[in-house]
Design a protein around this motif. Structure first.
Motif, PDB file in Angstrom:
ATOM      1  N   SER A  39     -33.376 -22.035  30.577  1.00  0.00           N
ATOM      2  CA  SER A  39     -33.401 -22.430  29.260  1.00  0.00           C
ATOM      3  C   SER A  39     -32.259 -22.433  28.296  1.00  0.00           C
ATOM      4  O   SER A  39     -32.511 -22.843  27.033  1.00  0.00           O
ATOM      5  CB  SER A  39     -34.869 -21.379  28.612  1.00  0.00           C
ATOM      6  N   THR A  40     -31.127 -21.798  28.770  1.00  0.00           N
ATOM      7  CA  THR A  40     -30.269 -21.904  27.935  1.00  0.00           C
ATOM      8  C   THR A  40     -29.571 -23.256  27.994  1.00  0.00           C
ATOM      9  O   THR A  40     -28.701 -23.309  26.898  1.00  0.00           O
ATOM     10  CB  THR A  40     -29.154 -20.731  28.617  1.00  0.00           C
ATOM     11  N   MET A  41     -29.984 -24.121  28.792  1.00  0.00           N
ATOM     12  CA  MET A  41     -29.468 -25.404  28.537  1.00  0.00           C
ATOM     13  C   MET A  41     -30.369 -26.242  27.979  1.00  0.00           C
ATOM     14  O   MET A  41     -30.204 -27.603  27.708  1.00  0.00           O
ATOM     15  CB  MET A  41     -28.964 -26.125  29.872  1.00  0.00           C
ATOM     16  N   LEU A  42     -31.468 -25.837  27.372  1.00  0.00           N
ATOM     17  CA  LEU A  42     -32.737 -26.746  26.841  1.00  0.00           C
ATOM     18  C   LEU A  42     -32.393 -27.373  25.698  1.00  0.00           C
ATOM     19  O   LEU A  42     -32.568 -28.635  25.450  1.00  0.00           O
ATOM     20  CB  LEU A  42     -33.898 -25.893  26.477  1.00  0.00           C
ATOM     21  N   CYS A  43     -31.728 -26.908  24.654  1.00  0.00           N
ATOM     22  CA  CYS A  43     -31.202 -27.346  23.495  1.00  0.00           C
ATOM     23  C   CYS A  43     -30.277 -28.736  23.861  1.00  0.00           C
ATOM     24  O   CYS A  43     -30.156 -29.529  23.278  1.00  0.00           O
ATOM     25  CB  CYS A  43     -30.410 -26.441  22.479  1.00  0.00           C
ATOM     26  N   ALA A  44     -29.206 -28.413  24.829  1.00  0.00           N
ATOM     27  CA  ALA A  44     -28.182 -29.470  25.187  1.00  0.00           C
ATOM     28  C   ALA A  44     -29.130 -30.760  25.728  1.00  0.00           C
ATOM     29  O   ALA A  44     -28.619 -31.902  25.443  1.00  0.00           O
ATOM     30  CB  ALA A  44     -27.186 -28.805  26.066  1.00  0.00           C
ATOM     31  N   VAL A  45     -30.003 -30.426  26.649  1.00  0.00           N
ATOM     32  CA  VAL A  45     -30.848 -31.423  27.275  1.00  0.00           C
ATOM     33  C   VAL A  45     -31.652 -32.200  26.292  1.00  0.00           C
ATOM     34  O   VAL A  45     -31.488 -33.368  26.354  1.00  0.00           O
ATOM     35  CB  VAL A  45     -31.552 -31.001  28.309  1.00  0.00           C
ATOM     36  N   SER A  46     -32.063 -31.355  25.390  1.00  0.00           N
ATOM     37  CA  SER A  46     -33.030 -31.944  24.298  1.00  0.00           C
ATOM     38  C   SER A  46     -32.021 -33.002  23.302  1.00  0.00           C
ATOM     39  O   SER A  46     -32.380 -34.164  23.088  1.00  0.00           O
ATOM     40  CB  SER A  46     -33.660 -30.968  23.534  1.00  0.00           C
TER      41      SER A  46
ATOM     42  N   ASN B  93     -34.122 -12.516  16.436  1.00  0.00           N
ATOM     43  CA  ASN B  93     -35.050 -13.505  16.677  1.00  0.00           C
ATOM     44  C   ASN B  93     -34.401 -14.168  17.940  1.00  0.00           C
ATOM     45  O   ASN B  93     -33.351 -14.581  17.904  1.00  0.00           O
ATOM     46  CB  ASN B  93     -35.020 -14.604  15.372  1.00  0.00           C
ATOM     47  N   LEU B  94     -35.245 -14.294  19.045  1.00  0.00           N
ATOM     48  CA  LEU B  94     -34.695 -14.818  20.230  1.00  0.00           C
ATOM     49  C   LEU B  94     -34.779 -16.234  20.148  1.00  0.00           C
ATOM     50  O   LEU B  94     -34.155 -16.815  21.217  1.00  0.00           O
ATOM     51  CB  LEU B  94     -35.779 -14.362  21.398  1.00  0.00           C
ATOM     52  N   ALA B  95     -35.380 -16.770  19.286  1.00  0.00           N
ATOM     53  CA  ALA B  95     -35.627 -18.297  19.293  1.00  0.00           C
ATOM     54  C   ALA B  95     -34.170 -18.921  18.692  1.00  0.00           C
ATOM     55  O   ALA B  95     -34.243 -20.169  18.686  1.00  0.00           O
ATOM     56  CB  ALA B  95     -36.570 -18.858  18.336  1.00  0.00           C
ATOM     57  N   ASP B  96     -33.292 -18.195  18.059  1.00  0.00           N
ATOM     58  CA  ASP B  96     -32.145 -18.783  17.318  1.00  0.00           C
ATOM     59  C   ASP B  96     -31.548 -19.601  18.357  1.00  0.00           C
ATOM     60  O   ASP B  96     -30.601 -20.531  18.219  1.00  0.00           O
ATOM     61  CB  ASP B  96     -31.521 -17.707  16.710  1.00  0.00           C
ATOM     62  N   TYR B  97     -31.359 -18.933  19.479  1.00  0.00           N
ATOM     63  CA  TYR B  97     -30.570 -19.555  20.703  1.00  0.00           C
ATOM     64  C   TYR B  97     -30.932 -21.218  21.115  1.00  0.00           C
ATOM     65  O   TYR B  97     -29.972 -21.878  21.375  1.00  0.00           O
ATOM     66  CB  TYR B  97     -30.763 -18.700  22.031  1.00  0.00           C
ATOM     67  N   PHE B  98     -31.955 -21.514  20.805  1.00  0.00           N
ATOM     68  CA  PHE B  98     -32.529 -22.799  21.426  1.00  0.00           C
ATOM     69  C   PHE B  98     -32.478 -23.647  20.067  1.00  0.00           C
ATOM     70  O   PHE B  98     -33.045 -24.908  20.118  1.00  0.00           O
ATOM     71  CB  PHE B  98     -34.041 -22.535  21.666  1.00  0.00           C
ATOM     72  N   THR B  99     -31.758 -23.462  18.795  1.00  0.00           N
ATOM     73  CA  THR B  99     -31.859 -24.434  17.667  1.00  0.00           C
ATOM     74  C   THR B  99     -30.554 -25.297  17.448  1.00  0.00           C
ATOM     75  O   THR B  99     -30.479 -25.963  16.565  1.00  0.00           O
ATOM     76  CB  THR B  99     -32.254 -23.596  16.241  1.00  0.00           C
TER      77      THR B  99
ATOM     78  N   GLN C 222     -25.385 -13.782  24.892  1.00  0.00           N
ATOM     79  CA  GLN C 222     -26.918 -13.998  25.007  1.00  0.00           C
ATOM     80  C   GLN C 222     -27.218 -14.319  26.269  1.00  0.00           C
ATOM     81  O   GLN C 222     -28.664 -14.321  26.339  1.00  0.00           O
ATOM     82  CB  GLN C 222     -27.117 -15.033  23.960  1.00  0.00           C
ATOM     83  N   ARG C 223     -26.680 -14.743  27.416  1.00  0.00           N
ATOM     84  CA  ARG C 223     -27.371 -15.422  28.568  1.00  0.00           C
ATOM     85  C   ARG C 223     -28.403 -14.667  29.153  1.00  0.00           C
ATOM     86  O   ARG C 223     -29.457 -15.172  29.488  1.00  0.00           O
ATOM     87  CB  ARG C 223     -26.348 -15.800  29.410  1.00  0.00           C
ATOM     88  N   TYR C 224     -27.972 -13.263  29.475  1.00  0.00           N
ATOM     89  CA  TYR C 224     -28.651 -12.530  30.132  1.00  0.00           C
ATOM     90  C   TYR C 224     -30.132 -11.994  29.323  1.00  0.00           C
ATOM     91  O   TYR C 224     -31.161 -11.267  29.651  1.00  0.00           O
ATOM     92  CB  TYR C 224     -28.376 -11.404  30.827  1.00  0.00           C
ATOM     93  N   SER C 225     -30.225 -12.467  27.925  1.00  0.00           N
ATOM     94  CA  SER C 225     -31.531 -12.262  27.149  1.00  0.00           C
ATOM     95  C   SER C 225     -32.553 -13.178  27.902  1.00  0.00           C
ATOM     96  O   SER C 225     -33.682 -12.947  27.323  1.00  0.00           O
ATOM     97  CB  SER C 225     -31.383 -12.449  25.810  1.00  0.00           C
ATOM     98  N   TYR C 226     -32.480 -14.272  28.343  1.00  0.00           N
ATOM     99  CA  TYR C 226     -33.125 -15.298  28.725  1.00  0.00           C
ATOM    100  C   TYR C 226     -33.254 -15.283  30.398  1.00  0.00           C
ATOM    101  O   TYR C 226     -34.253 -15.724  31.011  1.00  0.00           O
ATOM    102  CB  TYR C 226     -32.859 -16.598  28.142  1.00  0.00           C
ATOM    103  N   ILE C 227     -32.035 -15.302  30.932  1.00  0.00           N
ATOM    104  CA  ILE C 227     -32.036 -15.651  32.313  1.00  0.00           C
ATOM    105  C   ILE C 227     -31.769 -13.882  32.877  1.00  0.00           C
ATOM    106  O   ILE C 227     -30.542 -13.628  33.175  1.00  0.00           O
ATOM    107  CB  ILE C 227     -30.929 -16.453  32.695  1.00  0.00           C
ATOM    108  N   GLN C 228     -32.824 -13.197  33.126  1.00  0.00           N
ATOM    109  CA  GLN C 228     -32.658 -11.855  33.407  1.00  0.00           C
ATOM    110  C   GLN C 228     -32.191 -11.816  34.667  1.00  0.00           C
ATOM    111  O   GLN C 228     -32.836 -12.461  35.684  1.00  0.00           O
ATOM    112  CB  GLN C 228     -33.830 -10.877  33.076  1.00  0.00           C
ATOM    113  N   PRO C 229     -31.196 -10.797  34.932  1.00  0.00           N
ATOM    114  CA  PRO C 229     -30.612 -10.655  36.357  1.00  0.00           C
ATOM    115  C   PRO C 229     -31.687  -9.727  37.209  1.00  0.00           C
ATOM    116  O   PRO C 229     -32.455  -9.029  36.333  1.00  0.00           O
ATOM    117  CB  PRO C 229     -29.432  -9.557  35.988  1.00  0.00           C
ATOM    118  N   PRO C 230     -31.681  -9.536  38.271  1.00  0.00           N
ATOM    119  CA  PRO C 230     -32.609  -8.908  39.161  1.00  0.00           C
ATOM    120  C   PRO C 230     -32.455  -7.308  38.935  1.00  0.00           C
ATOM    121  O   PRO C 230     -31.317  -6.965  39.131  1.00  0.00           O
ATOM    122  CB  PRO C 230     -32.371  -9.371  40.590  1.00  0.00           C
TER     123      PRO C 230
END
Length: 361
Positions: free
Chosen positions: A68-75, A249-255, A266-274
């Motif tokens: 989801s870290t690339m979602l804003c860019a793709v959109s 606010n975790l949604a700020d990343y996508f705006t 921020q990356r590992y707030s959304y893509i969590q490491p094992p």
């Protein structure tokens, strides 16, 4: 990701790219919103247009389902694919380099109380033609709301209407995220997981008061009436709109596009490491009048287990060691923060995982 890059004929030069969008040029001291810059670069050929469409079609599902870290860019690329320019091609190449830098990501889902929770946010006038972008994230959490799980859904869309204020854009974001929450609530209830009122976090106090009918509308009467659907869902008990500061606010990343430091933090707030233990939701981090960052979370020496914040004292210099987002999540770098520039680095510090810290008097 590698097969997709080969199919698109993209050649990566091996230089790591740590943000899917070009970092914005910030004008410090500017009080008005920093509007989107007009793109006056030459248009692409028909073959170039087809290439942009292929990039969007290839990575849109991947961004929605996993990274989801690339979602804003793709959109953003998708909104430009009808009339792409050379700038659009450069943005697409940067996105592909970012995907090559961070290929084949994984999401981690932890056992929880199956309570749905959401965050919504908006960026005012950040898109072309005076448009704004809404972002949101939905995940399953615990009863006390302290668990951040893998994202069920991440949202990054351009608001259909031209909004007239920041509060209206935030209200519209709550509407768009709320519309995704309702069917998920019904699905969870059908599966045997009854839901209390779903908490939807916003960082705009006016938007929160509009949704809860805690303020009297005057100049805000021009807000598109469709967004008052949120009020109806609040009265029905489906939604509970609550305010939290923007740092929570975790949604700020996508705006919007952010600085590279912010993306790395921020990356590992959304893509969590094992990890072997769930990742607790960071607590409220505030900045006092004296400029001290405060947090109720302790400093940890386990960078792969928890996400914590430390206290940055108001000293001449401060060195914060952060867990870098390297491939093995093992290296440590020093992130220098000057107290007289806390506003610039505050978000990166708030979201970063602090391993250890020391201050020099």
């Amino acid at each position: 990701v590698q097969r997709a890059l080969e199919r698109l004929g993209h050649s990566w030069d091996g230089v790591p790219v740590h943000s899917p969008l070009e970092p914005p040029s910030i004008v410090y001291g500017q009080k008005s919103p920093q509007e989107a810059v007009a793109d006056d670069s030459p248009p692409l050929s028909p073959s170039g247009k087809t290439y942009i469409q292929q990039v969007c079609g290839t990575f849109l599902y991947y961004a929605r389902a996993l990274d989801s870290t690339m979602l804003c860019a793709v959109s953003r690329l998708g909104s430009q694919q009808a009339n792409p320019t050379e700038k659009t091609r450069a943005d697409a190449d940067r996105l592909l380099n970012y995907a090559a830098t961070w290929p084949d990501v994984k999401l981690t889902f932890f056992a929880s109380d199956m309570i749905l929770r959401g965050h919504s946010d908006a960026s005012y006038l950040c898109e072309s033609k005076a448009r704004s972008r809404a972002g949101g994230i939905l995940f399953m959490t615990s009863k006390d709301g302290t668990l951040v799980n893998g994202a069920l859904l991440a949202i990054s869309v351009i608001i259909a209407t031209v909004v007239s204020s920041v509060s209206e854009s935030e209200y519209a974001a709550s509407f768009l995220v709320g519309q995704e929450i309702v069917p998920l609530r019904r699905t969870l209830e059908f599966l045997g997981h009854p839901q209390p009122s779903t908490v939807l976090i916003t960082d705009n106090l006016v938007s929160k008061k509009l949704a809860n009918q805690e303020c009297k509308q005057k100049r805000s009467k021009a807000i598109d009436m469709r967004y008052h659907w949120v009020r109806d869902r609040v009265s029905l008990g489906d939604l509970s709109i609550q305010w939290r500061p923007g740092t929570d606010n975790l949604a700020d990343y996508f705006t919007k596009s952010h600085s590279i430091a912010h993306h790395r933090a921020q990356r590992y707030s959304y893509i969590q490491p094992p990890t072997s233990t769930p990742v607790p939701l960071y607590q409220h981090v505030s900045q006092s009048e004296e400029g001290v960052l405060e947090s109720s979370l302790p400093v940890t020496d386990k960078p792969c287990d928890t996400r914590s914040c430390a206290t940055l004292q108001d000293t001449p210099t401060a060195s914060i060691k952060l867990a870098t987002l390297s491939g093995d999540f093992g290296e440590l770098n020093s992130y220098q923060a000057e107290p007289n520039r806390k506003n610039k680095h505050q978000k990166a510090l708030n979201y970063a995982q602090v391993v250890s810290y020391n201050t020099t008097q």
